[in-house]
Design a protein around this motif. Structure first.
Motif, PDB file in Angstrom:
ATOM      1  N   ASP A  64      -2.541   1.257   9.329  1.00 16.20           N
ATOM      2  CA  ASP A  64      -1.866   2.553   9.219  1.00 16.20           C
ATOM      3  C   ASP A  64      -2.355   3.383   8.038  1.00 16.20           C
ATOM      4  OD1 ASP A  64      -0.569   0.756   7.260  1.00 16.20           O
ATOM      5  OD2 ASP A  64       0.680   2.507   6.874  1.00 16.20           O
ATOM      6  N   TYR A 107       0.817  -1.212   0.000  1.00 15.04           N
ATOM      7  CA  TYR A 107       0.000   0.000   0.000  1.00 15.04           C
ATOM      8  C   TYR A 107       0.850   1.261   0.000  1.00 15.04           C
ATOM      9  CZ  TYR A 107      -5.075  -0.311   0.486  1.00 15.04           C
ATOM     10  OH  TYR A 107      -6.415  -0.417   0.253  1.00 15.04           O
ATOM     11  N   SER A 166      -4.123   0.586  -2.873  1.00 11.83           N
ATOM     12  CA  SER A 166      -3.327  -0.623  -3.042  1.00 11.83           C
ATOM     13  C   SER A 166      -2.551  -0.501  -4.347  1.00 11.83           C
ATOM     14  CB  SER A 166      -4.248  -1.842  -3.110  1.00 11.83           C
ATOM     15  OG  SER A 166      -3.494  -2.988  -3.377  1.00 11.83           O
ATOM     16  N   ASP A 213      -8.578  -6.543   1.283  1.00 11.91           N
ATOM     17  CA  ASP A 213      -9.117  -5.463   0.450  1.00 11.91           C
ATOM     18  C   ASP A 213      -9.164  -5.957  -0.999  1.00 11.91           C
ATOM     19  OD1 ASP A 213      -9.861  -3.053  -0.654  1.00 11.91           O
ATOM     20  OD2 ASP A 213      -8.043  -1.980  -0.140  1.00 11.91           O
ATOM     21  N   SER A 214      -8.170  -5.599  -1.812  1.00 10.92           N
ATOM     22  CA  SER A 214      -8.169  -6.051  -3.215  1.00 10.92           C
ATOM     23  C   SER A 214      -7.906  -7.556  -3.304  1.00 10.92           C
ATOM     24  CB  SER A 214      -7.093  -5.306  -4.009  1.00 10.92           C
ATOM     25  OG  SER A 214      -5.808  -5.734  -3.614  1.00 10.92           O
ATOM     26  N   GLY A 215      -7.228  -8.096  -2.290  1.00 15.90           N
ATOM     27  CA  GLY A 215      -6.898  -9.529  -2.301  1.00 15.90           C
ATOM     28  C   GLY A 215      -5.497  -9.812  -2.823  1.00 15.90           C
ATOM     29  N   THR A 271      -2.555  -9.028  -1.661  1.00 17.73           N
ATOM     30  CA  THR A 271      -1.599  -9.437  -0.628  1.00 17.73           C
ATOM     31  C   THR A 271      -1.797 -10.899  -0.234  1.00 17.73           C
ATOM     32  OG1 THR A 271      -1.588  -7.178   0.198  1.00 17.73           O
ATOM     33  CG2 THR A 271      -0.689  -8.857   1.653  1.00 17.73           C
ATOM     34  N   LYS A 319     -13.130  -5.923   3.523  1.00 17.71           N
ATOM     35  CA  LYS A 319     -13.856  -4.828   2.864  1.00 17.71           C
ATOM     36  C   LYS A 319     -14.821  -5.365   1.831  1.00 17.71           C
ATOM     37  CE  LYS A 319     -10.699  -0.990   3.056  1.00 17.71           C
ATOM     38  NZ  LYS A 319      -9.865  -0.048   2.295  1.00 17.71           N
ATOM     39  N   ASP A 376      -3.910 -11.760   8.849  1.00 15.78           N
ATOM     40  CA  ASP A 376      -3.635 -10.419   8.330  1.00 15.78           C
ATOM     41  C   ASP A 376      -4.663  -9.434   8.861  1.00 15.78           C
ATOM     42  OD1 ASP A 376      -2.255  -8.472   6.993  1.00 15.78           O
ATOM     43  OD2 ASP A 376      -2.733  -9.162   4.983  1.00 15.78           O
ATOM     44  N   ASP A 377      -4.336  -8.151   8.750  1.00 12.84           N
ATOM     45  CA  ASP A 377      -5.224  -7.131   9.288  1.00 12.84           C
ATOM     46  C   ASP A 377      -6.493  -6.974   8.465  1.00 12.84           C
ATOM     47  OD1 ASP A 377      -3.837  -6.085   7.121  1.00 12.84           O
ATOM     48  OD2 ASP A 377      -3.138  -4.281   8.138  1.00 12.84           O
ATOM     49  N   ILE A 378      -6.339  -6.897   7.130  1.00 10.32           N
ATOM     50  CA  ILE A 378      -7.506  -6.561   6.306  1.00 10.32           C
ATOM     51  C   ILE A 378      -7.400  -7.176   4.918  1.00 10.32           C
ATOM     52  CG2 ILE A 378      -6.473  -4.336   5.618  1.00 10.32           C
ATOM     53  CD1 ILE A 378      -9.336  -3.138   5.714  1.00 10.32           C
ATOM     54  N   PHE A 396     -11.503   3.710   3.893  1.00  8.14           N
ATOM     55  CA  PHE A 396     -10.130   3.532   4.369  1.00  8.14           C
ATOM     56  C   PHE A 396     -10.111   3.693   5.881  1.00  8.14           C
ATOM     57  CE2 PHE A 396      -5.777   4.639   5.289  1.00  8.14           C
ATOM     58  CZ  PHE A 396      -5.113   3.652   4.575  1.00  8.14           C
ATOM     59  N   VAL A 397      -9.629   2.654   6.575  1.00 10.89           N
ATOM     60  CA  VAL A 397      -9.658   2.659   8.044  1.00 10.89           C
ATOM     61  C   VAL A 397      -8.253   2.615   8.631  1.00 10.89           C
ATOM     62  CG1 VAL A 397     -11.942   1.600   8.209  1.00 10.89           C
ATOM     63  CG2 VAL A 397      -9.927   0.134   8.076  1.00 10.89           C
TER      64      VAL A 397
HETATM   65  P1  IMP Z   1      -4.972  -5.898  -0.458  1.00 10.10           P
HETATM   66  O1  IMP Z   1      -3.690  -6.464  -1.000  1.00 10.10           O
HETATM   67  O2  IMP Z   1      -5.531  -4.820  -1.341  1.00 10.10           O
HETATM   68  O3  IMP Z   1      -6.003  -6.958  -0.111  1.00 10.10           O
HETATM   69  O4  IMP Z   1      -4.640  -5.108   0.842  1.00 10.10           O
HETATM   70  C1  IMP Z   1      -4.148  -5.696   1.945  1.00 10.10           C
HETATM   71  C2  IMP Z   1      -3.214  -4.760   2.678  1.00 10.10           C
HETATM   72  O5  IMP Z   1      -3.419  -3.390   2.334  1.00 10.10           O
HETATM   73  C3  IMP Z   1      -3.499  -4.860   4.145  1.00 10.10           C
HETATM   74  O6  IMP Z   1      -2.680  -5.830   4.758  1.00 10.10           O
HETATM   75  C4  IMP Z   1      -3.228  -3.467   4.652  1.00 10.10           C
HETATM   76  O7  IMP Z   1      -1.885  -3.342   5.014  1.00 10.10           O
HETATM   77  C5  IMP Z   1      -3.510  -2.569   3.477  1.00 10.10           C
HETATM   78  N1  IMP Z   1      -4.862  -1.966   3.556  1.00 10.10           N
HETATM   79  C6  IMP Z   1      -5.939  -2.273   2.808  1.00 10.10           C
HETATM   80  N2  IMP Z   1      -7.007  -1.526   3.144  1.00 10.10           N
HETATM   81  C7  IMP Z   1      -6.584  -0.725   4.155  1.00 10.10           C
HETATM   82  C8  IMP Z   1      -7.245   0.273   4.958  1.00 10.10           C
HETATM   83  O8  IMP Z   1      -8.446   0.589   4.843  1.00 10.10           O
HETATM   84  N3  IMP Z   1      -6.471   0.882   5.898  1.00 10.10           N
HETATM   85  C9  IMP Z   1      -5.158   0.582   6.099  1.00 10.10           C
HETATM   86  N4  IMP Z   1      -4.512  -0.346   5.385  1.00 10.10           N
HETATM   87  C10 IMP Z   1      -5.226  -1.001   4.412  1.00 10.10           C
END
Ligand code: IMP
Ligand code: MG
Length: 181
Positions: free
Chosen positions: A157, A69, A74, A101-103, A105, A129, A97-99, A150-151
């Motif tokens: 963070d 990120y 992302s 989002d797009s998938g 990670t 999300k 993992d924390d969250i 966005f949280v």
């Molecule tokens: P992804 O690869 O888009 O699924 O995102 C996963 C990673 O993006 C998470 O492990 C977070 O570190 C970061 N991320 C995604 N959404 C948020 C958000 O709303 N706030 C803070 N970090 C986020």
């Protein structure tokens, strides 16, 4: 720092009660199995610490540092900060993992760990999300579903700030425009 928060989505007490339930589910599912938890850093450190202390099973923990990120978007490019992981052969692996989002990670991490000889590979996230995901990955254990906002806080963070907030909240537009500093 608190003046940068527009609204709180989950207070600490709400998070911890939900983690009680999630930990109970995980404990039931992994009883009698050789479990290794892989914590995805940095975002999951508080979640992992609170969740694992609620799971009264023998288990091993390793950490994997990744980043994808920049700001509130992302990048889709997942960078691994290390090349080796714990010995996963014949173990049941749970990625925390924390969250989701797009998938990107979790998909990249699952792909990276798929060749390590684990007996099973599942994922557990604090937040999921409600978005159209770029990658097909869902989350086997999910504490909370959230709208596409966005949280920050409880490990999450904005440009590396706000991780130490004890709750999950949404930033003000002003704080986002400032870059979170
Ligand atoms: P992804 O690869 O888009 O699924 O995102 C996963 C990673 O993006 C998470 O492990 C977070 O570190 C970061 N991320 C995604 N959404 C948020 C958000 O709303 N706030 C803070 N970090 C986020
Ligand atoms: Mg992260």
């Amino acid at each position: 720092m608190l003046e940068d928060i527009r609204k709180i989505l989950f207070h600490e007490s709400t998070i911890l009660s939900r983690l009680d339930e999630l930990a109970h589910e995980i404990t039931t599912d992994y009883r009698g199995k050789d479990l290794t938890v892989i914590a995805i850093l940095n975002g999951s450190f508080i979640f992992v610490a609170d969740l694992l202390r609620r799971i009264p099973l023998p288990l091993q923990v390793d950490c994997l540092g990744v980043s994808s990120y920049h700001g509130t978007k992302s990048t889709g490019v997942v960078n691994f900060r290390q090349t080796t992981v714990a010995q996963l052969k014949d173990r049941h692996v749970l990625i925390l993992d924390d969250i989701l989002d797009s998938g990107h990670t979790l998909h990249a991490i699952k792909e990276r760990l798929a060749t390590e000889g684990a007996l099973s590979l599942r994922t557990c996230v604090l937040l999921r999300k409600q978005v159209q995901r770029a990658r097909e990955v869902d989350g086997d254990y999910v504490a909370f579903d959230i709208p596409n906002e966005f949280v920050v806080g409880y490990g999450l963070d904005y440009n590396e700030n706000y991780r130490n907030l004890p709750f999950v909240g949404v930033l003000t537009d002003e704080a986002i425009a400032r870059g979170g500093k």
